[in-house]
Design an enzyme around this catalytic site. Sequence first.
Site, PDB file in Angstrom:
ATOM      1  N   GLU A 289       0.825  -1.206   0.000  1.00 42.80           N
ATOM      2  CA  GLU A 289       0.000   0.000   0.000  1.00 42.80           C
ATOM      3  C   GLU A 289       0.864   1.263   0.000  1.00 42.80           C
ATOM      4  O   GLU A 289       0.439   2.314  -0.480  1.00 42.80           O
ATOM      5  CB  GLU A 289      -0.911  -0.013   1.239  1.00 42.80           C
ATOM      6  N   HIS A 310       7.304 -26.933  -1.317  1.00 47.54           N
ATOM      7  CA  HIS A 310       6.637 -28.035  -2.013  1.00 47.54           C
ATOM      8  C   HIS A 310       5.496 -27.529  -2.885  1.00 47.54           C
ATOM      9  O   HIS A 310       4.682 -28.309  -3.367  1.00 47.54           O
ATOM     10  CB  HIS A 310       6.148 -29.061  -0.988  1.00 47.54           C
ATOM     11  N   LYS A 424     -14.304   0.621  -3.764  1.00 52.82           N
ATOM     12  CA  LYS A 424     -15.386   1.076  -2.875  1.00 52.82           C
ATOM     13  C   LYS A 424     -16.446   1.815  -3.690  1.00 52.82           C
ATOM     14  O   LYS A 424     -17.645   1.612  -3.498  1.00 52.82           O
ATOM     15  CB  LYS A 424     -14.831   2.022  -1.799  1.00 52.82           C
TER      16      LYS A 424
HETATM   17  O1  PA5 Z   1      -3.690   1.388   5.786  1.00 53.49           O
HETATM   18  C1  PA5 Z   1      -4.812   1.826   5.639  1.00 53.49           C
HETATM   19  O2  PA5 Z   1      -5.040   3.032   5.684  1.00 53.49           O
HETATM   20  C2  PA5 Z   1      -5.998   0.910   5.375  1.00 53.49           C
HETATM   21  O3  PA5 Z   1      -5.623  -0.409   5.290  1.00 53.49           O
HETATM   22  C3  PA5 Z   1      -6.990   1.050   6.502  1.00 53.49           C
HETATM   23  O4  PA5 Z   1      -6.376   0.718   7.704  1.00 53.49           O
HETATM   24  C4  PA5 Z   1      -8.201   0.170   6.287  1.00 53.49           C
HETATM   25  O5  PA5 Z   1      -8.819   0.491   5.081  1.00 53.49           O
HETATM   26  C5  PA5 Z   1      -9.203   0.328   7.429  1.00 53.49           C
HETATM   27  O6  PA5 Z   1      -9.584   1.659   7.556  1.00 53.49           O
HETATM   28  P1  PA5 Z   1     -10.323   2.188   8.820  1.00 53.49           P
HETATM   29  O7  PA5 Z   1      -9.459   2.022   9.989  1.00 53.49           O
HETATM   30  O8  PA5 Z   1     -10.620   3.619   8.513  1.00 53.49           O
HETATM   31  O9  PA5 Z   1     -11.594   1.370   8.968  1.00 53.49           O
END
Ligand code: PA5
Length: 447
Positions: A289, A310, A424
């Site tokens: 990310e 394996h 989303k």
């Molecule tokens: O790293 C990030 O920002 C995302 O993975 C969020 O943690 C994830 O989408 C969850 O978001 P939130 O804590 O707002 O529910």
Amino acid sequence: MEAIKIDVSKVYGFIPKDEIYKLKDKTVAANKALHDKTGKGKDFLGWVNLPSSISEDHLADIEKTAARISPEIDILIIIGIGGSYLGAKAIVEALSDTFANLKNKNDKPYALFAGQNIGEDYLTELLELLDIKRYGIVVISKSGTTTEPAIAFRILKAHLENKVGTEKAKDLIVAVTDESKGALRMLADQEGYKSYIIPDDVGGRFSVLTPVGLVPLAIGGFDIRSLVKGAVDMENACDQSVPFENNIASQYAATRKALYSKGMKIEILANYENKLHYLAEWWKQLYGESEGKDGLGIFPANVDLTADLHSMGQYIQEGERILTETVISVATTKSRLTIPSDKDNLDKLNYLAGKNIDYVNKMAELGTMLAHVDGGVPNIKIEIPKISAYYLGQLMYFFEKACGISGYLLDVNPFNQPGVEAYKKNMFALLEKPGFEEETKKIKERL
Ligand code: PA5
């Protein structure tokens, strides 16, 4: 302090050491930019000095909540997704007895997770279990609006209220969210839940040492003080003042960048202690990310060894040569189990009689590393003395610091994630969420 170590010498056959050292100045500058808050995403650098800024009062307050709730429950449900899930999950998996639930160990609540998927069967089976168990909930969402955990919380909140009554349920629910924004904050304030704040300047994937990780781990009976102590020690060890030569976060970041520039587009994080599987899942989110944007970034993958030798071993050994492997090597195990001698020796294993299991594992690790290097896969070794809360604290901070530096070396903003919005938008359009009418019309035309 004993610390985790990094060995990049098995990269030098692919990239000479001086080529990696050519990145020294840029790496040092990147580390400095993280501390000085002068680089991309500078509003999300609260994690850099987070470990050393955690106060005694904060830890004591979390422990007080844990001491109040833990004796009342058999199961702790931790609701969250992505950065609000993977850190706690990684630590729970690494530090728990794999068979604790089957051994009926009742000394601490058993941690289970929800809201990390939208599986109808998963939630239904969980509810069936919760019908017959005492449980509490930690619901975690920084935005307070993420669909997956919100659905899980709506269902589990109703179940718990139904089971123990509305007032008692309030005592058994803890919310971890933004200080003032989002639906979860409103709900927590309205219901009077004990709540904790996720700092504005710490993004989800860097948040394991905020209440996002500390609260569920404390209620689950894990040693959060050692976790934090490990992170503090690593914060110091990777500080901008520590020279490149001794700074393991800088070394890792520079080596990855050099490998990426040579066409190594996939990094496999390998473990030989399969309890570290979710640590790798956490690492994948952290790097994927943070770096995967603007058409750039190493693709982070993981393998549990020797199991996956394996299955994926063939590809790693002989597939397309775009791989680099990083091994998390655990120096010592907490238990010792020796291979017995057998009078018939039909399985031909007597040559190993008297040796302990970890000796065999270590030889598998060494042999595999040499084979993969011979096969064209550079190798970085990260050694941790043992799996413990303290060393997980070190390891996680190390990976966070190296990730920040690495993102800056790639010249991306490592602290945003614009790409996660695309799914989303489509999902909301398909679900006909109010406010998405235009998108609904457009997406339906495509079907
Ligand atoms: O790293 C990030 O920002 C995302 O993975 C969020 O943690 C994830 O989408 C969850 O978001 P939130 O804590 O707002 O529910």
